[in-house]
Design a protein around this motif. Structure first.
Motif, PDB file in Angstrom:
ATOM      1  N   PHE A 176       7.148  -4.120  81.891  1.00  0.00           N
ATOM      2  CA  PHE A 176       5.998  -4.812  81.669  1.00  0.00           C
ATOM      3  C   PHE A 176       5.048  -3.912  82.476  1.00  0.00           C
ATOM      4  O   PHE A 176       5.249  -3.245  83.388  1.00  0.00           O
ATOM      5  CB  PHE A 176       6.112  -6.066  82.964  1.00  0.00           C
ATOM      6  N   GLY A 177       3.957  -3.698  81.855  1.00  0.00           N
ATOM      7  CA  GLY A 177       2.779  -2.823  82.456  1.00  0.00           C
ATOM      8  C   GLY A 177       2.553  -1.671  81.562  1.00  0.00           C
ATOM      9  O   GLY A 177       1.441  -1.237  81.198  1.00  0.00           O
ATOM     10  N   ASP A 178       3.265  -1.233  80.580  1.00  0.00           N
ATOM     11  CA  ASP A 178       2.952   0.011  79.844  1.00  0.00           C
ATOM     12  C   ASP A 178       2.597   1.180  80.487  1.00  0.00           C
ATOM     13  O   ASP A 178       1.269   1.472  80.127  1.00  0.00           O
ATOM     14  CB  ASP A 178       1.981  -0.365  78.581  1.00  0.00           C
ATOM     15  N   LEU A 199      10.811   2.876  76.170  1.00  0.00           N
ATOM     16  CA  LEU A 199      10.810   1.603  76.835  1.00  0.00           C
ATOM     17  C   LEU A 199       9.984   0.602  76.111  1.00  0.00           C
ATOM     18  O   LEU A 199       8.762   0.781  75.946  1.00  0.00           O
ATOM     19  CB  LEU A 199      10.430   1.654  78.260  1.00  0.00           C
ATOM     20  N   SER A 200      10.477  -0.585  75.742  1.00  0.00           N
ATOM     21  CA  SER A 200       9.840  -1.589  75.008  1.00  0.00           C
ATOM     22  C   SER A 200       9.191  -2.319  76.442  1.00  0.00           C
ATOM     23  O   SER A 200       9.667  -2.281  77.476  1.00  0.00           O
ATOM     24  CB  SER A 200      10.554  -2.720  74.533  1.00  0.00           C
ATOM     25  N   THR A 201       8.120  -2.945  76.151  1.00  0.00           N
ATOM     26  CA  THR A 201       6.962  -3.349  77.446  1.00  0.00           C
ATOM     27  C   THR A 201       5.974  -4.238  77.116  1.00  0.00           C
ATOM     28  O   THR A 201       5.904  -4.528  75.769  1.00  0.00           O
ATOM     29  CB  THR A 201       6.769  -2.045  78.067  1.00  0.00           C
ATOM     30  N   VAL A 202       5.247  -4.884  77.957  1.00  0.00           N
ATOM     31  CA  VAL A 202       4.156  -5.605  77.653  1.00  0.00           C
ATOM     32  C   VAL A 202       2.982  -4.688  78.029  1.00  0.00           C
ATOM     33  O   VAL A 202       2.764  -4.399  79.309  1.00  0.00           O
ATOM     34  CB  VAL A 202       4.128  -6.675  78.656  1.00  0.00           C
ATOM     35  N   ARG A 203       1.905  -4.583  77.125  1.00  0.00           N
ATOM     36  CA  ARG A 203       0.718  -3.748  77.389  1.00  0.00           C
ATOM     37  C   ARG A 203      -0.389  -4.876  77.888  1.00  0.00           C
ATOM     38  O   ARG A 203      -0.709  -5.737  77.280  1.00  0.00           O
ATOM     39  CB  ARG A 203       0.295  -2.904  76.447  1.00  0.00           C
ATOM     40  N   VAL A 204      -1.083  -4.594  79.288  1.00  0.00           N
ATOM     41  CA  VAL A 204      -2.265  -5.322  79.577  1.00  0.00           C
ATOM     42  C   VAL A 204      -3.487  -4.448  79.688  1.00  0.00           C
ATOM     43  O   VAL A 204      -3.129  -3.096  80.074  1.00  0.00           O
ATOM     44  CB  VAL A 204      -2.100  -6.024  80.859  1.00  0.00           C
ATOM     45  N   PHE A 209      -5.079 -12.474  82.795  1.00  0.00           N
ATOM     46  CA  PHE A 209      -4.376 -12.968  81.446  1.00  0.00           C
ATOM     47  C   PHE A 209      -3.320 -13.760  82.001  1.00  0.00           C
ATOM     48  O   PHE A 209      -3.154 -13.908  83.335  1.00  0.00           O
ATOM     49  CB  PHE A 209      -3.449 -11.894  80.873  1.00  0.00           C
ATOM     50  N   SER A 210      -2.747 -14.496  81.328  1.00  0.00           N
ATOM     51  CA  SER A 210      -1.645 -15.255  81.379  1.00  0.00           C
ATOM     52  C   SER A 210      -0.450 -14.942  81.673  1.00  0.00           C
ATOM     53  O   SER A 210       0.384 -14.463  80.848  1.00  0.00           O
ATOM     54  CB  SER A 210      -1.605 -16.682  80.693  1.00  0.00           C
ATOM     55  N   VAL A 228     -16.843 -13.266  94.279  1.00  0.00           N
ATOM     56  CA  VAL A 228     -15.479 -13.032  94.429  1.00  0.00           C
ATOM     57  C   VAL A 228     -15.022 -13.235  92.900  1.00  0.00           C
ATOM     58  O   VAL A 228     -15.217 -13.971  92.188  1.00  0.00           O
ATOM     59  CB  VAL A 228     -14.654 -14.208  95.164  1.00  0.00           C
ATOM     60  N   VAL A 229     -14.047 -11.993  92.412  1.00  0.00           N
ATOM     61  CA  VAL A 229     -13.458 -12.061  91.112  1.00  0.00           C
ATOM     62  C   VAL A 229     -11.998 -12.045  91.571  1.00  0.00           C
ATOM     63  O   VAL A 229     -11.463 -11.216  92.360  1.00  0.00           O
ATOM     64  CB  VAL A 229     -13.897 -10.630  90.435  1.00  0.00           C
ATOM     65  N   GLU A 230     -11.082 -12.679  90.934  1.00  0.00           N
ATOM     66  CA  GLU A 230      -9.882 -12.996  91.009  1.00  0.00           C
ATOM     67  C   GLU A 230      -9.454 -12.223  89.577  1.00  0.00           C
ATOM     68  O   GLU A 230      -9.750 -12.683  88.439  1.00  0.00           O
ATOM     69  CB  GLU A 230      -9.066 -14.302  91.096  1.00  0.00           C
ATOM     70  N   ALA A 231      -8.423 -11.110  89.755  1.00  0.00           N
ATOM     71  CA  ALA A 231      -8.290 -10.252  88.457  1.00  0.00           C
ATOM     72  C   ALA A 231      -6.810 -10.382  88.300  1.00  0.00           C
ATOM     73  O   ALA A 231      -5.921 -10.799  89.222  1.00  0.00           O
ATOM     74  CB  ALA A 231      -8.669  -8.693  88.947  1.00  0.00           C
ATOM     75  N   TRP A 232      -6.511 -10.133  87.052  1.00  0.00           N
ATOM     76  CA  TRP A 232      -5.045  -9.592  86.819  1.00  0.00           C
ATOM     77  C   TRP A 232      -4.080 -11.143  86.584  1.00  0.00           C
ATOM     78  O   TRP A 232      -3.100 -11.125  87.021  1.00  0.00           O
ATOM     79  CB  TRP A 232      -4.225  -8.808  87.580  1.00  0.00           C
ATOM     80  N   ASP A 233      -5.110 -12.357  86.447  1.00  0.00           N
ATOM     81  CA  ASP A 233      -4.416 -13.581  86.358  1.00  0.00           C
ATOM     82  C   ASP A 233      -5.363 -14.525  85.806  1.00  0.00           C
ATOM     83  O   ASP A 233      -6.719 -14.073  85.630  1.00  0.00           O
ATOM     84  CB  ASP A 233      -4.152 -13.967  87.908  1.00  0.00           C
TER      85      ASP A 233
END
Length: 348
Positions: A289-291, A302-307, A177-178, A160-165
């Motif tokens: 959030f998300g870019d 738009l200013s945002t957060v890139r993951v 990521f946090s 199992v892989v938990e992703a995006w967290d």
């Protein structure tokens, strides 16, 4: 006594691992015959409701996973990976899923998508459906699950892989990521730019709410205690953003900056601001959030957060493929922090 028996059986199966569980184990806990267990699981219409409930309770207690594969195929690999996503209503997860599916396809694996609708209970129902088909691996979005889901995944023995967290207590492998660090970083950067009247528009997504809570905690640490929040139903849409800003502007004190749970919501805020002839960022600043690919091309940009969605997808795929190749069952922990980047554009 029945509860003690169920607890003891669950403990026993946890120590032995799911491959050792049989219909006989479930039958013993349920207090019925193995053939009754089989009928309740595969032909539920031929047993009473009370019996079905007893059997399903025993299945939950033991973590037993019915094998839906034909007898001759039971020990073979399915070459199937299940991917659970909150939604496909917007493209925030698109890069991750595309990279993951492409890499797995090159290695000869097929993928199956399941939508949880941001609900841990819906995720539990999907797991119930998919585990019996013995996928070789499962990818979950996020780390918030029901206790029943966590127990079944641990006992199933499937990678199992938990992703995006990120999490202090992952089920198995972890790539992400946090969200707490993102919230803190947004608060710090916007505070340093001189903003003091903050507000939030978010959908009721647990990860978005965690970013929101972290942002509020950091602002409180800096002396800002009044942060209006509008929480609207998922999924994220432009209308959610427009409605969120409408509600914020009805309050006594208008905000200087609106922090949004996604770029889609933020673009809705921009649209509503434009309809009211508010100038961004002079009258109102907006953070997403998300870019998404559109974030740099809306007006104002738009200013945002890139993951790094592509990296997350590739890291998840590589973690699974490495695990699939290990025959000895021994492996070290996989804990990958892919980080994030604040992207400043014209909207702030």
């Amino acid at each position: 006594m029945a509860k003690k028996s169920t607890k003891d059986s669950a403990s026993l199966q946890r120590s032995q691992g799911a491959p050792n569980l049989t219909l006989i184990d479930v039958a013993r806990v349920a207090g019925v015959s193995p053939i009754t267990v089989s009928r309740a699981l595969h032909r539920p219409e031929v047993v009473s409701e009370a019996t079905r409930e007893k059997v399903h309770e025993a299945v939950r207690a033991t973590g037993y996973v019915p094998n839906m594969l034909a007898g001759g195929l039971a020990s073979s690999k399915s070459r199937l990976v299940a991917i659970f996503l909150p939604t496909i209503a917007n493209s925030i997860f698109a890069d991750t899923v595309q990279a993951l599916m492409d890499r797995l396809a090159k290695a000869g694996y097929q993928t199956l998508l399941g939508l949880t609708g941001y609900s841990a209970k819906q995720e539990e129902a999907l797991l119930e459906a998919i585990l019996g088909r013995r996928p070789d691996g499962i990818v979950l979005t996020g780390t918030l699950h029901t206790e029943a889901s966590r127990a079944r995944l641990v006992q199933a023995g499937i990678p199992v892989v938990e992703a995006w967290d990120l999490s202090e207590s992952p089920i198995d492998m972890l790539v992400g990521f946090s969200h707490e660090q993102i919230g803190k970083a947004i608060a710090s950067r916007l505070y340093e730019k001189g903003y003091r009247r903050f507000s939030v528009v978010t959908i009721d997504d647990p990860r978005g709410l965690r970013r929101c809570n972290s942002l509020i905690a950091e602002l409180e640490r800096r002396g800002i205690t009044d942060v209006p929040i509008e929480v609207l139903p998922a999924p994220a849409t432009l209308e959610i953003g427009r409605e969120g800003l409408r509600r914020l502007l009805e309050r006594d004190s208008p905000p200087e900056v609106v922090v949004c749970s996604s770029d889609t919501v933020a673009q809705g805020v921009l649209a509503e601001a434009a309809s009211r002839r508010l100038e961004v960022p002079r009258d109102l600043a907006v953070m997403g959030f998300g870019d998404l690919s559109s974030a740099a091309h809306v007006y104002p940009a738009l200013s945002t957060v890139r993951v790094d969605g592509v990296r997350i997808g590739n890291e998840v795929a590589e973690a699974l493929l490495e695990r699939f190749q290990r025959r000895d069952g021994e492996h070290g922990p996989v804990r990958i922090d892919t980080g994030f980047t604040l992207v400043e554009r014209a909207s702030t």
